[in-house]
Motif scaffolding. Structure first.
Motif, PDB file in Angstrom:
ATOM      1  N   ASP A 220      20.427  -9.619  -1.016  1.00  0.00           N
ATOM      2  CA  ASP A 220      20.121  -8.854  -2.232  1.00  0.00           C
ATOM      3  C   ASP A 220      19.681  -7.422  -1.921  1.00  0.00           C
ATOM      4  N   PHE A 221      20.666  -6.550  -1.737  1.00  0.00           N
ATOM      5  CA  PHE A 221      20.386  -5.157  -1.378  1.00  0.00           C
ATOM      6  C   PHE A 221      20.694  -4.183  -2.519  1.00  0.00           C
ATOM      7  N   GLN A 222      20.394  -4.587  -3.746  1.00  0.00           N
ATOM      8  CA  GLN A 222      20.657  -3.722  -4.896  1.00  0.00           C
ATOM      9  C   GLN A 222      19.757  -2.500  -4.938  1.00  0.00           C
ATOM     10  N   TYR A 223      18.550  -2.616  -4.359  1.00  0.00           N
ATOM     11  CA  TYR A 223      17.601  -1.510  -4.470  1.00  0.00           C
ATOM     12  C   TYR A 223      17.210  -0.950  -3.109  1.00  0.00           C
ATOM     13  N   VAL A 224      18.138  -1.062  -2.155  1.00  0.00           N
ATOM     14  CA  VAL A 224      17.918  -0.508  -0.826  1.00  0.00           C
ATOM     15  C   VAL A 224      17.977   1.018  -0.894  1.00  0.00           C
ATOM     16  N   GLY A 225      17.058   1.666  -0.172  1.00  0.00           N
ATOM     17  CA  GLY A 225      17.020   3.123  -0.206  1.00  0.00           C
ATOM     18  C   GLY A 225      15.916   3.677   0.671  1.00  0.00           C
ATOM     19  N   GLY A 226      15.675   4.959   0.556  1.00  0.00           N
ATOM     20  CA  GLY A 226      14.708   5.625   1.420  1.00  0.00           C
ATOM     21  C   GLY A 226      13.271   5.343   1.031  1.00  0.00           C
ATOM     22  N   GLY A 227      12.348   5.533   1.996  1.00  0.00           N
ATOM     23  CA  GLY A 227      10.936   5.410   1.646  1.00  0.00           C
ATOM     24  C   GLY A 227      10.044   4.920   2.759  1.00  0.00           C
ATOM     25  N   CYS A 228       8.808   4.675   2.400  1.00  0.00           N
ATOM     26  CA  CYS A 228       7.779   4.178   3.312  1.00  0.00           C
ATOM     27  C   CYS A 228       7.906   2.662   3.435  1.00  0.00           C
ATOM     28  N   GLY A 229       7.918   2.159   4.657  1.00  0.00           N
ATOM     29  CA  GLY A 229       8.095   0.738   4.886  1.00  0.00           C
ATOM     30  C   GLY A 229       7.027  -0.140   4.266  1.00  0.00           C
ATOM     31  N   MET A 230       5.857   0.426   3.978  1.00  0.00           N
ATOM     32  CA  MET A 230       4.793  -0.360   3.363  1.00  0.00           C
ATOM     33  C   MET A 230       5.186  -0.906   1.993  1.00  0.00           C
ATOM     34  N   PRO A 251      -5.254  -8.604   6.531  1.00  0.00           N
ATOM     35  CA  PRO A 251      -5.526  -7.788   7.733  1.00  0.00           C
ATOM     36  C   PRO A 251      -4.790  -8.283   8.980  1.00  0.00           C
ATOM     37  N   ALA A 252      -4.823  -9.587   9.244  1.00  0.00           N
ATOM     38  CA  ALA A 252      -4.155 -10.118  10.436  1.00  0.00           C
ATOM     39  C   ALA A 252      -2.635 -10.017  10.316  1.00  0.00           C
ATOM     40  N   LEU A 253      -2.112 -10.211   9.124  1.00  0.00           N
ATOM     41  CA  LEU A 253      -0.665 -10.124   8.929  1.00  0.00           C
ATOM     42  C   LEU A 253      -0.175  -8.681   9.079  1.00  0.00           C
ATOM     43  N   LEU A 254      -0.977  -7.727   8.624  1.00  0.00           N
ATOM     44  CA  LEU A 254      -0.632  -6.315   8.829  1.00  0.00           C
ATOM     45  C   LEU A 254      -0.625  -5.986  10.326  1.00  0.00           C
ATOM     46  N   ASP A 255      -1.613  -6.495  11.046  1.00  0.00           N
ATOM     47  CA  ASP A 255      -1.645  -6.292  12.499  1.00  0.00           C
ATOM     48  C   ASP A 255      -0.368  -6.821  13.135  1.00  0.00           C
ATOM     49  N   TYR A 256       0.076  -7.988  12.690  1.00  0.00           N
ATOM     50  CA  TYR A 256       1.289  -8.589  13.243  1.00  0.00           C
ATOM     51  C   TYR A 256       2.510  -7.721  12.936  1.00  0.00           C
ATOM     52  N   GLU A 280      -2.572   3.867   5.972  1.00  0.00           N
ATOM     53  CA  GLU A 280      -3.176   4.605   4.848  1.00  0.00           C
ATOM     54  C   GLU A 280      -2.360   4.428   3.572  1.00  0.00           C
ATOM     55  N   MET A 281      -1.060   4.223   3.728  1.00  0.00           N
ATOM     56  CA  MET A 281      -0.178   4.068   2.563  1.00  0.00           C
ATOM     57  C   MET A 281      -0.185   2.652   1.987  1.00  0.00           C
ATOM     58  N   PHE A 282      -0.788   1.698   2.692  1.00  0.00           N
ATOM     59  CA  PHE A 282      -0.768   0.308   2.234  1.00  0.00           C
ATOM     60  C   PHE A 282      -1.321   0.181   0.815  1.00  0.00           C
ATOM     61  N   THR A 311      -6.289  -0.860  -6.292  1.00  0.00           N
ATOM     62  CA  THR A 311      -6.053   0.229  -7.238  1.00  0.00           C
ATOM     63  C   THR A 311      -7.312   1.071  -7.417  1.00  0.00           C
ATOM     64  N   LYS A 312      -8.471   0.415  -7.485  1.00  0.00           N
ATOM     65  CA  LYS A 312      -9.745   1.144  -7.585  1.00  0.00           C
ATOM     66  C   LYS A 312      -9.946   2.050  -6.392  1.00  0.00           C
ATOM     67  N   GLU A 313      -9.627   1.538  -5.195  1.00  0.00           N
ATOM     68  CA  GLU A 313      -9.795   2.332  -3.965  1.00  0.00           C
ATOM     69  C   GLU A 313      -8.899   3.570  -4.016  1.00  0.00           C
ATOM     70  N   VAL A 314      -7.652   3.397  -4.455  1.00  0.00           N
ATOM     71  CA  VAL A 314      -6.715   4.520  -4.528  1.00  0.00           C
ATOM     72  C   VAL A 314      -7.188   5.552  -5.547  1.00  0.00           C
ATOM     73  N   LEU A 315      -7.608   5.106  -6.705  1.00  0.00           N
ATOM     74  CA  LEU A 315      -8.079   6.033  -7.730  1.00  0.00           C
ATOM     75  C   LEU A 315      -9.329   6.783  -7.253  1.00  0.00           C
TER      76      LEU A 315
END
Length: 320
Positions: A220-230, A251-256, A280-282, A311-315
């Motif tokens: 399912d590659f209908q929305y494949v395109g450029g961007g941040c891997g996060m 946290p552990a899965l992000l490390d992996y 930082e983009m997560f 969302t609170k952290e980002v805002l």
């Protein structure tokens, strides 16, 4: 299926005859179906065909039946066809081989390798750590392979919830602070120094597993395109874990994921800078998808405490 489409399948596979098997699934909003075709007298016992036929009256589960929605879907199938015809991956981020593709008027056909035959015959609605890590490894290798590659012929910005393509959903939002910040969040993600090609719809349902669960292929590659891997990482994690699991396991899965990315990224990439930026983009990527959900389907199960906290952290970072 039209005779001309059957002829295309027969010719591309070198088969003498075919029979239409089971419908694997119908496409979103009634835009066609995915079917398995059984073949005779060739080295492939079967293929999977994605047959797109634009409906006269689309029925959207959320009620989003607009010209903009239709135009986006049409473009998505054009992008997917271009992807399969012009891009390839490797065994570490396996995808089905494209055997043929064509379009006529309001119909499109993509003939794909049958992943069940290739050993990826398992689908999961719930996953254990092994399967989650297999998918994160797939994403890491995919992002590494296309790091710095321009998304020619694909969506300039991948993912189906990209802000520029979703103004109606933004307008429908009740969260005034997040609505006001949506443009800034989108800009920050788009201005990443490290860009890759993202799958764009990397939910659990779009991964096909081997029997052991250790190997996966994506579809399912209908929305494949450029961007941040996060963007792919947060969407995948959110598709298979509820809020308490996210709080405990992310946290552990992000490390992996980053360990796998480091193993597969090209040596000329400044990995320390890449990891710092994408970590930082997560929260921004998670919040970006949360923004879409709030406008698209405010009662969705993914709108949970974990999403709201990020969302609170980002805002707060944006001083809103």
């Amino acid at each position: 299926m039209k005779q001309e489409y059957q002829d295309l399948v027969l010719q591309s596979c070198g088969a003498s005859s075919l029979s239409v098997g089971a419908t694997i699934q119908t496409l979103w909003s009634g835009y066609g179906e995915i079917v398995r075709l059984h073949l005779e007298d060739c080295d492939r016992p079967s293929v999977v065909v994605k047959h797109v036929k634009f409906p006269e009256d689309a029925v959207h589960p959320g009620g989003w039946n607009t010209d903009r929605s239709h135009t986006r879907k049409v473009r998505s199938y054009q992008v997917e066809t271009h992807w399969y015809q012009n891009y390839s991956t490797n065994q570490s981020c396996r995808i089905p081989a494209c055997l043929a593709a064509c379009s006529h008027g309001d119909e499109m056909l993509i003939v794909l390798e049958d992943l069940d035959v290739a050993g990826y015959d398992q689908r999961r609605t719930s996953v254990k750590d092994r399967e989650i890590r297999a998918c994160l490894s797939w994403l890491a290798h995919f992002h590494a392979l296309f790091m710095g590659v321009a998304p020619e012929g694909l969506w300039p910005v991948g993912t189906y919830w990209h802000l520029e393509t979703r103004p109606d959903e933004l307008e429908a939002m009740d969260d005034a602070k997040l609505k006001a910040a949506a443009g800034d969040i989108d800009r920050i993600l788009n201005e990443c120094c490290f860009k890759t090609i993202v799958h764009g719809d990397a939910k659990l349902a779009n991964f096909c597993f081997s029997k052991s669960g250790q190997d996966v292929s994506a579809v399912d590659f209908q929305y494949v395109g450029g961007g941040c891997g996060m963007k792919d990482v947060v969407y995948f994690l959110g598709s298979c874990m509820e809020e308490k699991e996210c709080e405990k396991r992310v946290p552990a899965l992000l490390d992996y994921y980053f360990a796998e990315l480091k193993l597969s990224v090209k040596k000329d990439v400044d990995f320390a800078a890449l990891e710092k930026e994408w970590r930082e983009m997560f929260a921004f990527a998670w919040t970006d998808f949360h923004r879409f959900l709030l406008g698209w389907m405010p009662g969705h199960w993914k709108i949970n405490r974990y999403s709201k906290q990020l969302t609170k952290e980002v805002l707060r970072k944006l001083k809103l």
